[in-house]
Design an enzyme around this catalytic site. Structure first.
Site, PDB file in Angstrom:
ATOM      1  N   TYR A  37     -69.612  43.292 -80.985  1.00 31.82           N
ATOM      2  CA  TYR A  37     -68.744  42.254 -80.445  1.00 31.82           C
ATOM      3  C   TYR A  37     -67.271  42.650 -80.544  1.00 31.82           C
ATOM      4  O   TYR A  37     -66.826  43.243 -81.521  1.00 31.82           O
ATOM      5  CB  TYR A  37     -68.915  40.950 -81.223  1.00 31.82           C
ATOM      6  CG  TYR A  37     -70.233  40.268 -81.007  1.00 31.82           C
ATOM      7  CD1 TYR A  37     -70.666  39.904 -79.735  1.00 31.82           C
ATOM      8  CD2 TYR A  37     -71.058  39.983 -82.088  1.00 31.82           C
ATOM      9  CE1 TYR A  37     -71.875  39.268 -79.555  1.00 31.82           C
ATOM     10  CE2 TYR A  37     -72.271  39.331 -81.916  1.00 31.82           C
ATOM     11  CZ  TYR A  37     -72.665  38.981 -80.645  1.00 31.82           C
ATOM     12  OH  TYR A  37     -73.861  38.349 -80.464  1.00 31.82           O
ATOM     13  N   HIS A 193     -70.453  27.963 -79.813  1.00 34.09           N
ATOM     14  CA  HIS A 193     -70.713  29.371 -80.096  1.00 34.09           C
ATOM     15  C   HIS A 193     -71.536  29.573 -81.365  1.00 34.09           C
ATOM     16  O   HIS A 193     -71.807  30.727 -81.757  1.00 34.09           O
ATOM     17  CB  HIS A 193     -69.395  30.148 -80.238  1.00 34.09           C
ATOM     18  CG  HIS A 193     -68.762  30.489 -78.933  1.00 34.09           C
ATOM     19  ND1 HIS A 193     -67.593  29.910 -78.484  1.00 34.09           N
ATOM     20  CD2 HIS A 193     -69.133  31.357 -77.965  1.00 34.09           C
ATOM     21  CE1 HIS A 193     -67.273  30.401 -77.305  1.00 34.09           C
ATOM     22  NE2 HIS A 193     -68.186  31.288 -76.966  1.00 34.09           N
ATOM     23  N   ARG A 223     -62.923  38.925 -69.334  1.00 34.14           N
ATOM     24  CA  ARG A 223     -63.693  39.777 -70.238  1.00 34.14           C
ATOM     25  C   ARG A 223     -65.113  39.879 -69.689  1.00 34.14           C
ATOM     26  O   ARG A 223     -65.531  39.063 -68.846  1.00 34.14           O
ATOM     27  CB  ARG A 223     -63.716  39.226 -71.667  1.00 34.14           C
ATOM     28  CG  ARG A 223     -64.512  37.950 -71.821  1.00 34.14           C
ATOM     29  CD  ARG A 223     -64.479  37.405 -73.243  1.00 34.14           C
ATOM     30  NE  ARG A 223     -65.111  38.296 -74.203  1.00 34.14           N
ATOM     31  CZ  ARG A 223     -66.397  38.234 -74.547  1.00 34.14           C
ATOM     32  NH1 ARG A 223     -67.195  37.315 -73.996  1.00 34.14           N
ATOM     33  NH2 ARG A 223     -66.899  39.055 -75.445  1.00 34.14           N
ATOM     34  N   GLU A 265     -71.954  39.045 -67.399  1.00 32.71           N
ATOM     35  CA  GLU A 265     -71.089  37.908 -67.096  1.00 32.71           C
ATOM     36  C   GLU A 265     -69.645  38.380 -67.008  1.00 32.71           C
ATOM     37  O   GLU A 265     -69.116  38.967 -67.963  1.00 32.71           O
ATOM     38  CB  GLU A 265     -71.192  36.852 -68.189  1.00 32.71           C
ATOM     39  CG  GLU A 265     -72.552  36.203 -68.307  1.00 32.71           C
ATOM     40  CD  GLU A 265     -72.637  35.233 -69.473  1.00 32.71           C
ATOM     41  OE1 GLU A 265     -73.638  34.497 -69.548  1.00 32.71           O
ATOM     42  OE2 GLU A 265     -71.704  35.209 -70.311  1.00 32.71           O
ATOM     43  N   TYR A 316     -80.810  38.474 -80.132  1.00 32.64           N
ATOM     44  CA  TYR A 316     -79.953  37.483 -79.490  1.00 32.64           C
ATOM     45  C   TYR A 316     -79.770  37.766 -78.000  1.00 32.64           C
ATOM     46  O   TYR A 316     -79.708  36.846 -77.183  1.00 32.64           O
ATOM     47  CB  TYR A 316     -78.592  37.444 -80.178  1.00 32.64           C
ATOM     48  CG  TYR A 316     -77.615  36.495 -79.524  1.00 32.64           C
ATOM     49  CD1 TYR A 316     -77.808  35.118 -79.581  1.00 32.64           C
ATOM     50  CD2 TYR A 316     -76.504  36.981 -78.824  1.00 32.64           C
ATOM     51  CE1 TYR A 316     -76.931  34.249 -78.966  1.00 32.64           C
ATOM     52  CE2 TYR A 316     -75.617  36.108 -78.208  1.00 32.64           C
ATOM     53  CZ  TYR A 316     -75.843  34.754 -78.283  1.00 32.64           C
ATOM     54  OH  TYR A 316     -74.965  33.897 -77.661  1.00 32.64           O
ATOM     55  N   LYS A 317     -79.688  39.037 -77.639  1.00 32.83           N
ATOM     56  CA  LYS A 317     -79.485  39.411 -76.240  1.00 32.83           C
ATOM     57  C   LYS A 317     -80.771  39.330 -75.421  1.00 32.83           C
ATOM     58  O   LYS A 317     -80.755  39.565 -74.215  1.00 32.83           O
ATOM     59  CB  LYS A 317     -78.907  40.823 -76.155  1.00 32.83           C
ATOM     60  CG  LYS A 317     -77.509  40.970 -76.751  1.00 32.83           C
ATOM     61  CD  LYS A 317     -76.457  40.246 -75.940  1.00 32.83           C
ATOM     62  CE  LYS A 317     -75.058  40.519 -76.461  1.00 32.83           C
ATOM     63  NZ  LYS A 317     -74.005  39.829 -75.663  1.00 32.83           N
TER      64      LYS A 317
END
Length: 347
Positions: A37, A193, A223, A265, A316-317
């Site tokens: 991240y 989040h 981003r 995204e 998580y992905k």
């Protein structure tokens, strides 16, 4: 119209496809051979020319099909679009931003005539022509945010600033990566989040919130974020997990190249002039592993990223269950050669 739009679907028979031009301009999210991240925010819009970053709101070959898919999702679940009462002015701000930008950037597709508050909007790809009074919701068939986001690719969250935080108080969300607007509406930045592993402890969200609160009028940023999904499905919402979740178990070594998709995204940020809200568009791009590997740099790099990623992030992905099959498939495209800096494919 100079742009050709695909006749394709994002559900059922999944006829979605990327042309060679769409592959070339895909916003590949990895600028190095590993991933963790980061805030990774830069100014938007602005080049390189011919990329999704060039214009304020990217319009591509998937536009018409994506708008049809949004219409289907909203008909099944109207709560994918919500706006708390105090956010109507922010909706008008967003409508103005999108209409003005699209008319300027794509004059062959969109036209906007303004005479004071008397506006005339023409959307050629969707066959829409509408005269309305700006700031008068009775002159539109629905609220201003819903009206314009039914005509704009990507999801949208409108964030209200108060108590030194940002609150998700309005949104149009039909192509999200496993999160729910109906659940998150009214939550603050840290609350929505909360499911993200590791990032809060690393201080990523504290830095991001501090940056976003400082965004001023006329400042625009972007981003990239990413996840993985099986099949080119836009609607991977928790509400419909029973439809797309089981598809993860359909991946095999024989079909992984065509059925496993990298989901990227393009997240952008705009401070809105009248309401002072922060607009947060989230544009989704989909590309299967076979098309990604057609660019040698991307094939090498994706193999290394997914091979070495932290297990918590793989979960998580959304690809931990298929990680070995994916990595084994991509290994054939990694010859060990070094990769060049940046996200763009080599010439």
């Amino acid at each position: 119209m100079t742009m050709q739009f695909n006749d394709e679907t994002f559900r059922g028979d999944y006829t979605y496809h990327n042309s060679p031009e769409a592959i070339r301009r895909f916003p590949f999210p990895f600028d190095q051979d590993s991933y963790m991240y980061s805030v990774n925010i830069e100014q938007h819009p602005g080049g390189p020319k011919g990329t999704p970053f060039e214009k304020m709101f990217d319009v591509d070959e998937h536009y018409v099909a994506e708008m049809k898919d949004r219409e289907i999702t909203l008909a099944e679940d109207p709560l994918r679009c919500q706006s708390l009462p105090h956010m109507e002015l922010a909706g008008w701000d967003l409508l103005e931003l999108i209409m003005v930008s699209k008319a300027k950037d794509y004059p062959d597709l969109f036209t906007l005539h303004r005479d004071g508050n008397d506006w005339h909007w023409i959307n050629k790809p969707l066959g829409i022509e509408k005269k309305f009074t700006f700031l008068d919701a009775t002159t539109l068939p629905c609220g201003p945010m819903e009206y314009i986001t039914r005509q704009t690719q990507g999801d949208f969250a409108l964030l209200h600033e108060r108590d030194n935080n940002l609150w998700m108080d309005a949104g149009m969300v039909t192509s999200q990566a496993d999160w729910s607007l109906d659940f998150d509406v009214g939550m603050n930045f840290f609350e929505w989040h909360a499911p993200v592993p590791k990032a809060r402890k690393m201080g990523v969200f504290d830095k991001a919130l501090k940056f976003l609160l400082a965004v001023g009028q006329g400042q625009h940023y972007r981003r990239l974020n990413w996840t993985m999904t099986v099949n080119p499905r836009l609607d991977t919402s928790p509400e419909n997990y029973h439809k797309w979740g089981p598809e993860k178990r359909t991946i095999t070594p024989e079909n992984v190249g065509q059925k496993q998709f990298l989901r990227v995204e393009l997240q952008t940020f705009f401070r809105l002039p009248r309401s002072n809200a922060l607009a947060f568009p989230i544009r989704c791009y989909l590309m299967n592993l076979e098309d990604i590997a057609s660019k040698p740099k991307w094939g090498r790099r994706l193999h290394r990223v997914l091979r070495d990623i932290d297990p918590a992030l793989a979960e998580y992905k959304g690809f931990a269950v298929n990680q070995k099959i994916i990595v084994d498939y991509l290994a054939q495209f990694d010859d060990g050669a070094p990769t060049s800096p940046g996200i763009f494919p080599d010439a």
